[in-house]
Design a protein around this motif. Structure first.
Motif, PDB file in Angstrom:
ATOM      1  N   CYS A 165       5.492   8.542 -13.002  1.00 19.64           N
ATOM      2  CA  CYS A 165       5.978   8.655 -11.549  1.00 19.64           C
ATOM      3  C   CYS A 165       4.939   7.845 -10.534  1.00 19.64           C
ATOM      4  N   GLY A 166       4.246   6.989 -11.225  1.00 16.39           N
ATOM      5  CA  GLY A 166       3.307   6.295 -10.360  1.00 16.39           C
ATOM      6  C   GLY A 166       2.115   5.811 -10.986  1.00 16.39           C
ATOM      7  N   ALA A 167       1.340   4.963 -10.707  1.00 16.12           N
ATOM      8  CA  ALA A 167       0.080   4.470 -11.332  1.00 16.12           C
ATOM      9  C   ALA A 167      -0.993   5.537 -11.710  1.00 16.12           C
ATOM     10  N   ALA A 168      -0.992   6.540 -10.564  1.00 19.12           N
ATOM     11  CA  ALA A 168      -1.939   7.598 -10.579  1.00 19.12           C
ATOM     12  C   ALA A 168      -1.363   8.645 -11.583  1.00 19.12           C
ATOM     13  N   SER A 169       0.011   8.758 -11.827  1.00 20.37           N
ATOM     14  CA  SER A 169       0.455   9.555 -12.927  1.00 20.37           C
ATOM     15  C   SER A 169       0.178   9.094 -13.992  1.00 20.37           C
TER      16      SER A 169
ATOM     17  N   ASN B 185      -7.267   0.579 -18.790  1.00 19.17           N
ATOM     18  CA  ASN B 185      -7.307  -0.275 -17.604  1.00 19.17           C
ATOM     19  C   ASN B 185      -6.404   0.087 -16.662  1.00 19.17           C
ATOM     20  N   ASP B 186      -7.036   0.685 -15.489  1.00 19.21           N
ATOM     21  CA  ASP B 186      -5.932   0.738 -14.125  1.00 19.21           C
ATOM     22  C   ASP B 186      -5.990  -0.758 -13.428  1.00 19.21           C
ATOM     23  N   ALA B 187      -4.733  -1.357 -13.405  1.00 21.46           N
ATOM     24  CA  ALA B 187      -4.368  -2.640 -12.838  1.00 21.46           C
ATOM     25  C   ALA B 187      -3.502  -2.400 -12.007  1.00 21.46           C
ATOM     26  N   ALA B 188      -3.532  -1.102 -11.382  1.00 22.65           N
ATOM     27  CA  ALA B 188      -2.342  -0.855 -10.430  1.00 22.65           C
ATOM     28  C   ALA B 188      -1.691  -1.869  -9.356  1.00 22.65           C
ATOM     29  N   SER B 189      -2.794  -2.603  -8.882  1.00 25.43           N
ATOM     30  CA  SER B 189      -2.036  -3.480  -7.655  1.00 25.43           C
ATOM     31  C   SER B 189      -2.558  -5.034  -8.238  1.00 25.43           C
ATOM     32  N   ASP B 190      -2.650  -4.999  -9.437  1.00 25.04           N
ATOM     33  CA  ASP B 190      -2.884  -6.359  -9.966  1.00 25.04           C
ATOM     34  C   ASP B 190      -1.875  -7.206 -10.810  1.00 25.04           C
TER      35      ASP B 190
ATOM     36  N   TYR C 220     -11.613   1.806 -17.211  1.00 27.83           N
ATOM     37  CA  TYR C 220     -11.921   0.505 -16.477  1.00 27.83           C
ATOM     38  C   TYR C 220     -10.938   0.107 -15.347  1.00 27.83           C
ATOM     39  N   LEU C 221     -11.634   0.024 -14.082  1.00 28.62           N
ATOM     40  CA  LEU C 221     -10.834  -0.333 -12.828  1.00 28.62           C
ATOM     41  C   LEU C 221     -10.745  -2.003 -12.690  1.00 28.62           C
ATOM     42  N   ASN C 222      -9.470  -2.387 -13.126  1.00 31.04           N
ATOM     43  CA  ASN C 222      -9.741  -3.786 -13.269  1.00 31.04           C
ATOM     44  C   ASN C 222     -10.056  -4.664 -12.155  1.00 31.04           C
TER      45      ASN C 222
ATOM     46  N   VAL D 155       0.987  -1.339   0.094  1.00 31.13           N
ATOM     47  CA  VAL D 155       0.154   0.125  -0.026  1.00 31.13           C
ATOM     48  C   VAL D 155       0.773   1.085  -0.099  1.00 31.13           C
ATOM     49  N   THR D 156       0.616   2.317  -0.648  1.00 30.39           N
ATOM     50  CA  THR D 156       1.278   3.450  -1.081  1.00 30.39           C
ATOM     51  C   THR D 156       1.240   4.113   0.485  1.00 30.39           C
ATOM     52  N   VAL D 157       0.410   4.233   1.418  1.00 29.73           N
ATOM     53  CA  VAL D 157       0.644   4.772   2.525  1.00 29.73           C
ATOM     54  C   VAL D 157       1.776   4.254   3.600  1.00 29.73           C
TER      55      VAL D 157
ATOM     56  N   PHE E 216       0.025  -0.281 -14.439  1.00 27.27           N
ATOM     57  CA  PHE E 216       0.570  -0.913 -13.176  1.00 27.27           C
ATOM     58  C   PHE E 216       1.493   0.175 -12.535  1.00 27.27           C
ATOM     59  N   SER E 217       1.179  -0.175 -10.954  1.00 24.12           N
ATOM     60  CA  SER E 217       2.259   0.783 -10.158  1.00 24.12           C
ATOM     61  C   SER E 217       3.536  -0.018 -10.124  1.00 24.12           C
ATOM     62  N   GLY E 218       4.573   0.972 -10.031  1.00 26.68           N
ATOM     63  CA  GLY E 218       6.068   0.279  -9.933  1.00 26.68           C
ATOM     64  C   GLY E 218       6.392  -0.086  -8.778  1.00 26.68           C
ATOM     65  N   GLY E 219       5.761   0.673  -7.775  1.00 23.27           N
ATOM     66  CA  GLY E 219       6.278   0.474  -6.255  1.00 23.27           C
ATOM     67  C   GLY E 219       5.299  -0.687  -5.566  1.00 23.27           C
ATOM     68  N   LYS E 220       4.444  -1.272  -6.154  1.00 22.66           N
ATOM     69  CA  LYS E 220       3.590  -2.272  -5.439  1.00 22.66           C
ATOM     70  C   LYS E 220       4.500  -3.715  -5.676  1.00 22.66           C
ATOM     71  N   ALA E 221       3.516  -4.549  -6.463  1.00 29.95           N
ATOM     72  CA  ALA E 221       4.073  -6.169  -6.462  1.00 29.95           C
ATOM     73  C   ALA E 221       5.363  -5.987  -7.181  1.00 29.95           C
TER      74      ALA E 221
ATOM     75  N   GLY F  78     -11.517   6.546  -6.939  1.00 29.48           N
ATOM     76  CA  GLY F  78     -10.683   7.572  -6.042  1.00 29.48           C
ATOM     77  C   GLY F  78      -9.780   8.280  -6.811  1.00 29.48           C
ATOM     78  N   TYR F  79      -9.404   7.685  -8.151  1.00 27.53           N
ATOM     79  CA  TYR F  79      -8.223   8.276  -9.089  1.00 27.53           C
ATOM     80  C   TYR F  79      -9.087   9.182 -10.118  1.00 27.53           C
ATOM     81  N   GLU F  80     -10.360   9.651  -9.896  1.00 24.25           N
ATOM     82  CA  GLU F  80     -10.984  10.206 -11.021  1.00 24.25           C
ATOM     83  C   GLU F  80     -10.187  11.734 -11.104  1.00 24.25           C
TER      84      GLU F  80
END
Ligand code: PLP
Length: 390
Positions: A96-100, A202-207, A174-176, A46-48, A227-232, A140-142
């Motif tokens: 610089c992140g999935a949100a970016s 398709n936002d598959a940040a954590s997937d 699409y939120l995967n 998790v990012t936090v 995909f998020s680079g800093g997660k899995a 939440g990333y709208e």
């Protein structure tokens, strides 16, 4: 040669670190000097809590990258091309992140490769600015789309989606992980986008687990996949991946730093670029079966520690799609035990070491063992036993 090595099947890197590894109880003079103490991560990637912990290969790549000056735009392209090959995507860009990635990808879809249109964002004049999203796919990333000038239009049924598409529609989001929540499933969503000529994201940040997911969604036909680079992937926390159609990735580059424009504030440094490349290379070589076995062992450790605790039950839990790895679900009746989830959660955080877990409602605590290290699972099981055992 490098490329062949990277694609070679399981050179079996250690999935989990040795007993000597750093844990929440290791000395942390830097954090201590700031009046903080590291915590046991029972929440997962998790990012936090800082995402993940970068493996030595990633840190080494970042360190090497940090020692030289290098033309950044060219490095972005070279790293993007290498990552695209590794994950079997038509094209790729490091963000610089999935949100970016959501923001620059939206900018690319809305401007359609037109430099003047890209420069005018978030001004909507002459822009196809509507983005269609299923109601259950609100992420939440709208804001990441809205900062490009997008107006999010929500729908629920296929019929509503078809009716919502008009000459102002610029993208379909699409939120995967919401695959099972929405009425329109991924393949159908992609098909509609293709039939109507609207790019799909398709936002598959954590997937990114299992690793085949890294190519599953681009092959399914999504025009952009994130995909998020800093997660899995365990790359730098401030990194992300935007994969997909060549023309859209091409249109995404000028939307990002170092070019001026909507994504100028979303800078990716040479260290993150090289770090994420190393992370992707490593991720494809990791022995995921061994890692899974280690996670199962941690789950068993925590469950065993709670076995004798009266009126408390545990179960092995694997979330669907996002963070699809073994977790422990701990359950009790708040009234009979006289303890709320919030109280248990707070006592875990307040202890030494501090333990962060996921509150799942009355008498329900979810523990991710994914990012635990050393004997942290044992510590978590012991602490939970003390608190819940009264
Ligand atoms: C974590 C997450 C993000 C944001 O990822 P960052 O890499 O922190 O920017 C976006 N979307 C989803 C679904 C996520 O889980």
């Amino acid at each position: 040669m490098l490329q062949t090595a990277a694609l070679a099947p399981a050179a079996a890197l250690p999935a989990v670190a040795a007993a000597t590894e750093i844990t929440a109880l290791s000395p942390a003079p830097l954090y201590k000097s700031l009046g903080m103490r590291p915590v046991i991560n029972g929440m997962g990637v998790v990012t936090v809590l800082g995402g993940s912990i970068m493996p030595p290969e990633v840190i080494q790549a970042m360190e090497e990258a940090s020692r030289f000056f290098i033309p950044l735009p060219e490095l972005e392209r070279k790293v993007g091309a290498r990552i695209a090959e590794l994950v079997q995507a038509p094209a790729a860009m490091v963000t610089c992140g999935a949100a970016s990635a959501i923001a620059v990808g939206t900018a690319a879809c809305l401007s359609q490769g037109d430099a003047a249109k890209l420069r005018q964002l978030p001004n909507r004049d002459g822009i196809k600015y509507e983005v269609i999203q299923q109601k259950s796919h609100r992420s939440g990333y709208e804001h990441q789309m809205e900062l490009c000038g997008a107006k999010v239009v929500t729908v629920e049924t296929r019929q509503q989606l078809e009716a919502a598409i008009n000459e102002r529609t610029g993208m379909m989001f699409y939120l995967n992980k919401a695959e099972h929540d929405g009425q329109i499933k991924a393949e159908e969503f992609v098909k509609i986008g293709k039939a109507r000529g609207i790019p799909t994201m398709n936002d598959a940040a954590s997937d990114a687990t299992p690793k085949e997911n890294l190519w599953k969604y681009t092959k399914m036909g999504f025009d952009l996949v994130i995909f998020s680079g800093g997660k899995a992937l365990r790359g730098p926390q401030a990194s992300g991946l935007l994969l997909g159609r060549k023309d859209l990735i091409e249109a995404s580059y000028p939307a990002m730093s170092p070019y001026g424009g909507i994504g100028r504030g979303m800078k990716v440094g040479k260290e993150e670029l090289c770090g994420l490349l190393a992370a992707v290379e490593r991720y494809l070589k990791v022995d995921h079966a061994a890692e899974w076995k280690e996670l199962e062992a941690r789950v068993a450790t925590i469950r065993a520690a709670l076995k004798g605790v009266k009126r408390v039950t545990t179960e092995r839990h694997i979330p669907v799609i996002a963070n699809e790895v073994p977790h422990v679900m701990v359950q009790w009746n708040e009234r009979t035990l006289g303890m709320t989830t919030k109280e248990v959660h707070e006592r875990l955080m307040g202890g030494e070491p501090s333990i962060h877990t996921l509150q799942q409602g009355p008498g329900k605590l979810l523990i991710s063992v994914w990012m635990m290290r050393g004997d942290e699972a044992q510590i978590v099981g012991g602490r939970l036993g003390e608190i819940l055992g009264g």
